[in-house]
Enzyme design. Sequence first.
Site, mmCIF file in Angstrom:
data_model
loop_
_atom_site.group_PDB
_atom_site.id
_atom_site.type_symbol
_atom_site.label_atom_id
_atom_site.label_comp_id
_atom_site.label_asym_id
_atom_site.label_seq_id
_atom_site.Cartn_x
_atom_site.Cartn_y
_atom_site.Cartn_z
ATOM 1 N N LYS A 1 0.710 -1.062 0.039
ATOM 2 C CA LYS A 1 -0.113 0.081 -0.125
ATOM 3 C C LYS A 1 0.941 1.207 0.268
ATOM 4 O O LYS A 1 0.341 2.183 -0.309
ATOM 5 C CB LYS A 1 -0.880 -0.027 1.083
ATOM 6 C CG LYS A 1 -2.114 -1.063 1.072
ATOM 7 C CD LYS A 1 -3.289 -1.149 2.047
ATOM 8 C CE LYS A 1 -4.288 -2.069 1.586
ATOM 9 N NZ LYS A 1 -3.794 -3.448 1.709
HETATM 10 C C1 LIG Z 1 -4.492 -4.395 1.063
HETATM 11 C C2 LIG Z 1 -3.796 -5.929 0.830
HETATM 12 C C3 LIG Z 1 -4.162 -6.789 0.257
HETATM 13 C C4 LIG Z 1 -5.342 -6.677 -0.616
HETATM 14 O O1 LIG Z 1 -5.152 -5.760 -1.680
HETATM 15 P P1 LIG Z 1 -6.556 -5.128 -2.401
HETATM 16 O O2 LIG Z 1 -6.096 -3.950 -3.523
HETATM 17 O O3 LIG Z 1 -7.443 -4.901 -1.528
HETATM 18 O O4 LIG Z 1 -7.114 -6.197 -3.362
HETATM 19 C C5 LIG Z 1 -3.281 -7.917 -0.046
HETATM 20 N N1 LIG Z 1 -2.206 -8.065 0.746
HETATM 21 C C6 LIG Z 1 -1.969 -7.127 1.664
HETATM 22 C C7 LIG Z 1 -0.763 -7.396 2.618
HETATM 23 C C8 LIG Z 1 -2.578 -5.934 1.662
HETATM 24 O O5 LIG Z 1 -2.118 -5.035 2.786
#
Ligand SMILES: *Cc1c(COP(=O)(O)O)cnc(C)c1O
Length: 468
Positions: free
Chosen positions: A114
């Site tokens: 993120k």
């Molecule tokens: C947010 C997140 C996901 C999922 O990603 P999306 O964009 O919501 O599909 C997967 N793995 C981790 C570690 C995350 O923080």
Amino acid sequence: MLYISTRGDKTERRFCEILLEGLAPDGGLYLPVVYPKVDSTTLARWRGLSYAELAFEILSLYIDDIPAADLKALVHKTYTPAVFGSEAIVPLRALGDSGLQIEALSNGPTLAFKDMAMQLLGNLFEYELARRGEQLNILGATSGDTGSAAEYAMRGKRGVRVFMLSPHGRMSPFQQAQMFSLQDENIHNIAVEGVFDDAQDIVKAVSNDLAFKRQHKIGTVNSINWARLLAQVVYYFAGYFQATKQDSEQVSFAVPSGNFGNVCAGHVARMMGLPIKQLVVATNENDVLDEFFRTGTYRVRGSADTYETSSPSMDISKASNFERFIFDLLGHDAGAAERTRTLFREGSFTLSAAEKARFAEFGFVSGKSTHADRVATIRATWQQHHDMIDPHTADGVKVAAEHVEAGVPMIVLETALPAKFAETIREALGREPSRPAALADIELLPKRFSVMKPDVAAVKSLIEQHCA
Ligand SMILES: *Cc1c(COP(=O)(O)O)cnc(C)c1O
């Protein structure tokens, strides 16, 4: 470039107008009117670029209301080896001769992918708020990943304050240390005595008070934000260039998925013309998306049917970005908007056989992984390749292996580092996860947070106090 809503709102908007917004006024999500197409000449030109240069090229196709020199400065300030740990920013590594490669997206400040988008968002927000002479108070609830990525992106940014609610005592010690050790004056951690839903309810209640929301400039940084999605498109191109030698080659991507934001960025890259063969959607036990791609039925779950798993960032009951793909599947036009509006008003729906037949055209396939799969995959990856992966990435690896094709590199997106999920690593490997040296003693740092009863009025008054 102009942006439209997936539900048909006729007002076309430019990038900076939707930057600070969530949903479109009609409840839809923003998408560009058309996807800019990238031909092989352009791909060849982009192949040698640094990550920041590549990001500038891609973002420029979608952003025409920030002067080019300013946009260039923003991306170069964002994607640095100092912040992301390497020149490549998103380095690729092979898992032996399995045909799988891991693209490291989790070497930013909070050790999860993120950061890739959120770090850019922080700089874009600061830039745009200064230009408008405005302030923004970001209010959110988190059970871990999103909240810390937002705080590390917004810390010290002028014009922005963050008020982040979390369930008191329920995050892992590492996650608490990550968030609560921030001493920046514009970051406010509020530990709510309750569970995540209590924190989430307070955020909803404050946001539903429209007068308060307007007066105090309350905003969010949720995953439906188009700028976040756009930032993520870049690493699909960067992964492609590392895995191939020339632009006639195809690759596939496997993506540990929750809200469908990450894999939706892959879909956008593919729509632009990046030679992606398959987009492999990997889910955990919360398999709303896997069920959809197998059956054509999208069945939103209630909270009683949403499981707490050992890949917690994928524990979702409905995928908030999913509407974007449906709009594209249905044709990305006025008719598609009308049908999208009907489908998402109903919540759950089943596509027609003809609509479902088009999944292949978009490259989507899917699969599901359970706790036992995760543990076995972490163990096998460690034993065979001496590579330690986190539980979310393990879901990706497990499902990717089911879809590998000879001659097509399969790139699994590493969405977090194992250091964040020590408990599952201990279960799988009987040892502690490795941790970046800079974070060795993070639990010992002084913490800055306030504890509060789950009380809407108390949270409002805290916000008022800091805005005065
Ligand atoms: C947010 C997140 C996901 C999922 O990603 P999306 O964009 O919501 O599909 C997967 N793995 C981790 C570690 C995350 O923080």
